[in-house]
Design a protein around this motif. Structure first.
Motif, PDB file in Angstrom:
ATOM      1  N   GLY A   1       0.794  -1.223   0.000  1.00  0.00           N
ATOM      2  CA  GLY A   1       0.000   0.000   0.000  1.00  0.00           C
ATOM      3  C   GLY A   1       0.827   1.274   0.000  1.00  0.00           C
ATOM      4  N   ILE A   2       2.054   1.211   0.478  1.00  0.00           N
ATOM      5  CA  ILE A   2       2.892   2.411   0.529  1.00  0.00           C
ATOM      6  C   ILE A   2       3.299   2.840  -0.878  1.00  0.00           C
ATOM      7  CG2 ILE A   2       5.087   3.357   1.353  1.00  0.00           C
ATOM      8  CD1 ILE A   2       4.795   1.445   3.747  1.00  0.00           C
ATOM      9  N   GLY A   3       3.691   1.889  -1.724  1.00  0.00           N
ATOM     10  CA  GLY A   3       4.073   2.198  -3.101  1.00  0.00           C
ATOM     11  C   GLY A   3       2.910   2.744  -3.909  1.00  0.00           C
ATOM     12  N   SER A   4       1.704   2.240  -3.632  1.00  0.00           N
ATOM     13  CA  SER A   4       0.518   2.742  -4.336  1.00  0.00           C
ATOM     14  C   SER A   4       0.250   4.191  -3.975  1.00  0.00           C
ATOM     15  CB  SER A   4      -0.704   1.891  -3.989  1.00  0.00           C
ATOM     16  OG  SER A   4      -0.513   0.581  -4.417  1.00  0.00           O
TER      17      SER A   4
ATOM     18  N   ILE B   1       0.552   9.926  -5.608  1.00  0.00           N
ATOM     19  CA  ILE B   1       1.017  11.305  -5.425  1.00  0.00           C
ATOM     20  C   ILE B   1       1.905  11.724  -6.595  1.00  0.00           C
ATOM     21  CG2 ILE B   1       2.472  12.790  -3.993  1.00  0.00           C
ATOM     22  CD1 ILE B   1       1.434  11.136  -1.572  1.00  0.00           C
ATOM     23  N   LEU B   2       2.815  10.854  -7.029  1.00  0.00           N
ATOM     24  CA  LEU B   2       3.732  11.204  -8.128  1.00  0.00           C
ATOM     25  C   LEU B   2       2.993  11.386  -9.449  1.00  0.00           C
ATOM     26  CD1 LEU B   2       6.796   8.909  -7.362  1.00  0.00           C
ATOM     27  CD2 LEU B   2       6.600  11.374  -7.034  1.00  0.00           C
TER      28      LEU B   2
ATOM     29  N   ILE C   1       5.516  11.369 -12.864  1.00  0.00           N
ATOM     30  CA  ILE C   1       5.636  10.118 -13.624  1.00  0.00           C
ATOM     31  C   ILE C   1       4.775  10.258 -14.869  1.00  0.00           C
ATOM     32  CG2 ILE C   1       5.194   7.646 -13.652  1.00  0.00           C
ATOM     33  CD1 ILE C   1       5.562   7.636 -10.645  1.00  0.00           C
ATOM     34  N   ARG C   2       5.388  10.051 -16.013  1.00  0.00           N
ATOM     35  CA  ARG C   2       4.674  10.085 -17.297  1.00  0.00           C
ATOM     36  C   ARG C   2       4.978   8.818 -18.041  1.00  0.00           C
ATOM     37  NH1 ARG C   2       4.697  16.230 -19.321  1.00  0.00           N
ATOM     38  NH2 ARG C   2       4.436  17.161 -17.296  1.00  0.00           N
ATOM     39  N   GLY C   3       4.366   8.652 -19.209  1.00  0.00           N
ATOM     40  CA  GLY C   3       4.565   7.433 -19.976  1.00  0.00           C
ATOM     41  C   GLY C   3       6.013   7.210 -20.358  1.00  0.00           C
ATOM     42  N   THR C   4       6.650   8.198 -20.931  1.00  0.00           N
ATOM     43  CA  THR C   4       8.067   8.131 -21.265  1.00  0.00           C
ATOM     44  C   THR C   4       8.658   9.494 -20.967  1.00  0.00           C
ATOM     45  OG1 THR C   4       7.603   8.770 -23.533  1.00  0.00           O
ATOM     46  CG2 THR C   4       7.796   6.414 -23.102  1.00  0.00           C
ATOM     47  N   PRO C   5       9.936   9.565 -20.686  1.00  0.00           N
ATOM     48  CA  PRO C   5      10.509  10.887 -20.424  1.00  0.00           C
ATOM     49  C   PRO C   5      10.458  11.780 -21.656  1.00  0.00           C
ATOM     50  CG  PRO C   5      12.114   9.121 -20.037  1.00  0.00           C
ATOM     51  CD  PRO C   5      10.862   8.494 -20.554  1.00  0.00           C
ATOM     52  N   THR C   6      10.425  13.072 -21.449  1.00  0.00           N
ATOM     53  CA  THR C   6      10.420  14.128 -22.475  1.00  0.00           C
ATOM     54  C   THR C   6       9.177  14.106 -23.354  1.00  0.00           C
ATOM     55  OG1 THR C   6      11.576  12.927 -24.235  1.00  0.00           O
ATOM     56  CG2 THR C   6      12.942  14.059 -22.587  1.00  0.00           C
TER      57      THR C   6
END
Length: 193
Positions: A146-149, A154-155, A161-166
């Motif tokens: 549950g901590i990672g979720s 939040i991220l 956090i996005r699908g791919t960087p840039t």
């Protein structure tokens, strides 16, 4: 003896004429045609970029740049993209003008947040965003207990956090009404009339 000491007026005048002719020839030969990319606004017309309905961005957007064909006005002589000096009729492509665009990855921000909130403990958010290894790890550990979720929620909500960087998120207007381009201040700069 008096004849040998007299100055010759014809020699300096001939030298001056020769220098004048050489300057005129060099000035005429040194006049290079302007590159088509350096034409002023109004001397060319660029087509509007072809827009992808799913991403609402120009087709073939790479490295935040897309290229649109531009046509010099009739009777304009300039060097085309091949370096050839051409007299244009208004129908030939003279150059490709770079326009700015966003690299869109095709992921929706709203879908990613919803998956993280409701199915984040199964790793569905990471699978959706293209991180299958982390998604499998979250699935096997029930979201890191549950901590990672919570951390991922939040991220993703803060768009760290996005699908791919840039890359940018898919615009929300593209999800609801395909074919309608969102208004951007750069659109007016990219259009030359």
């Amino acid at each position: 003896m008096a004849a040998s000491g007299a100055p010759r007026p014809a020699a300096p005048a001939a030298a001056a004429r020769l220098l004048g002719v050489l300057w005129l020839v060099s000035a005429a030969a040194g006049e290079d045609a302007l590159k088509c990319e350096d034409l002023r606004v109004g001397q060319y017309l660029c087509k509007d970029p072809k827009i992808n309905d799913a991403t609402q961005e120009p087709v073939n957007c790479t490295n935040y740049t897309a290229h649109v064909p531009c046509f010099p006005a009739p009777n304009i002589t300039c060097k085309d993209f091949g370096g050839n000096e051409t007299l244009f009729t208004g129908r030939e492509v003279g150059f490709f003008k770079p326009i700015s665009c966003r690299n869109v990855n095709g992921y929706s921000y709203k879908v990613a947040v919803a998956l993280s909130l409701f199915l984040g403990w199964l790793g569905a958010d990471r699978f959706y965003l293209g991180y299958p290894a982390l998604g499998l790890l979250k699935f096997c550990t029930v979201g890191f207990c549950g901590i990672g979720s919570l951390i991922d929620f939040i991220l993703i909500s803060m768009q760290f956090i996005r699908g791919t960087p840039t890359t940018a998120w898919l615009p929300s207007s593209a999800m609801s009404t395909p074919g309608i381009r969102t208004s951007e201040p750069q659109a007016a700069e990219n259009r030359n009339v």
